[in-house]
Design an enzyme around this catalytic site. Structure first.
Site, PDB file in Angstrom:
ATOM      1  N   GLN A 111      51.955  31.097  40.752  1.00 21.08           N
ATOM      2  CA  GLN A 111      51.215  31.593  39.584  1.00 21.08           C
ATOM      3  C   GLN A 111      52.085  32.545  38.767  1.00 21.08           C
ATOM      4  OE1 GLN A 111      48.210  30.361  38.860  1.00 21.08           O
ATOM      5  NE2 GLN A 111      47.797  31.647  37.083  1.00 21.08           N
ATOM      6  N   ASP A 134      52.691  21.734  38.204  1.00 15.16           N
ATOM      7  CA  ASP A 134      52.567  22.379  36.888  1.00 15.16           C
ATOM      8  C   ASP A 134      53.427  21.657  35.847  1.00 15.16           C
ATOM      9  OD1 ASP A 134      50.808  24.552  36.825  1.00 15.16           O
ATOM     10  OD2 ASP A 134      52.269  25.944  37.687  1.00 15.16           O
ATOM     11  N   LYS A 168      41.211  27.533  41.498  1.00  9.96           N
ATOM     12  CA  LYS A 168      41.992  26.340  41.859  1.00  9.96           C
ATOM     13  C   LYS A 168      41.710  25.958  43.314  1.00  9.96           C
ATOM     14  CE  LYS A 168      45.565  27.417  38.446  1.00  9.96           C
ATOM     15  NZ  LYS A 168      46.894  27.969  38.127  1.00  9.96           N
TER      16      LYS A 168
END
Ligand code: GUN
Length: 297
Positions: A96, A119, A52
């Protein structure tokens, strides 16, 4: 001939569109910023966040990574979240998953500013998606929707069976495909560990999405002739390779590819799209926060 859907190529075309957005920001003196937060040292998670960050670099975004020790107390993570919420140079960020057991991931999500929740996992953003008014479409489901659109597969009126009910893929994808909107209007079945006769549900589907996290769970006997097969799985299985493992999807590829009209490979199918849609959401977040209009691809 089976159409092997090249996720890398489709991702690249979306990235070109995002690159034009980044140029527009640049003219306005803005660099979209994305932060990744990782607690602990899970090897797969480390790989994901480093990819990412690399994507940010390639796209000219301001990528920031925050690493916390595996035994970091929840308060330390909450402080990081508070700082990121207040940081005007960070337009989007994510923590994460999975997190170590001393940390409650639901509480983490509640603390993220929903406007920066790229997200799309904050309860407010989940609610908006379910209500049909999404702020950020979750990256993997959005990537699947883009893959289908790139192949001119319109889910409208189609029977779609999703295998897996996770909050990251199965549930948000079901909601996206159900929406009364372009790329939606499908008839969706979601299968999970308690579903009886999963093979009947998958055989009855025009489009099968495997997102169950079990290597090669879906095989050709579970598919109807000509089905479109989207494999979201990324499983590390032991193998005699340099790294000691290889990546295998949730679909038994060889057999499925013979029966399917179109199929995504692993790697090189859904994965690159997931990463690209994170960049997409970051650009969208920056556009909203900086009031700079961009033409999202
Ligand atoms: N772990 C696996 N996939 C994801 C994702 O899309 N977002 C976050 N935050 N964690 C993950």
């Amino acid at each position: 001939m089976t159409d092997v859907i090249n996720g890398n190529a489709i991702a690249e075309s979306v990235r070109e569109g995002l690159s034009a957005c980044v140029d527009t920001f640049s003219e306005a003196g803005v660099v979209p910023g994305l932060a990744t937060v990782l607690v602990g040292e899970d090897p797969a998670s480390e790989t994901y966040v480093s990819m990412k960050q690399r994507d940010c670099e390639e796209m000219g975004l301001n990528g920031v990574h925050v690493a916390l020790d595996a035994d970091a107390p929840p308060g330390e993570l909450y402080d990081v979240i508070e700082d990121l919420n207040a940081d005007p140079e960070i337009h989007g960020y994510l923590v994460q998953d999975p997190v170590p057991e001393q940390i409650d991931y639901r509480e983490v999500l509640r603390r993220i500013d929903p406007a920066k929740d790229v997200d799309g996992f904050h309860p407010e953003n989940v609610g908006r998606l379910v209500a049909g008014n999404p702020r950020f479409k979750p990256c993997t489901p959005h990537g699947v929707q883009k893959l289908l659109a790139a192949r001119e597969v319109n889910p409208e009126g189609k029977d779609v069976t999703i295998v897996g009910r996770s909050s990251i893929v199965g549930k948000p994808l079901a909601n996206l495909l159900l929406q009364k909107a372009q790329g939606g209007n499908a008839t969706v079945t979601v299968c999970h560990s308690r579903t009886e006769n999963i093979d009947e549900k998958t055989r009855g589907a025009d489009i099968v999405v495997a997102a169950v996290g079990v290597p090669e769970f879906v095989d050709s006997s579970m598919l109807s002739e000509g089905a479109i097969v989207i494999d979201v799985g990324v499983n590390r299985v032991e193998a005699d390779t340099e790294k000691g493992y290889e990546l295998v999807g949730d679909v038994e590829y060889e057999g499925a590819a013979e029966k399917a009209s179109a199929i995504t490979p692993v790697p090189g199918g859904v994965g690159p799209m997931t990463r690209t849609m994170l960049l997409y959401n970051t650009v969208k977040a920056a556009s909203q926060q900086e009031d700079v209009a961009v033409d999202l691809p």
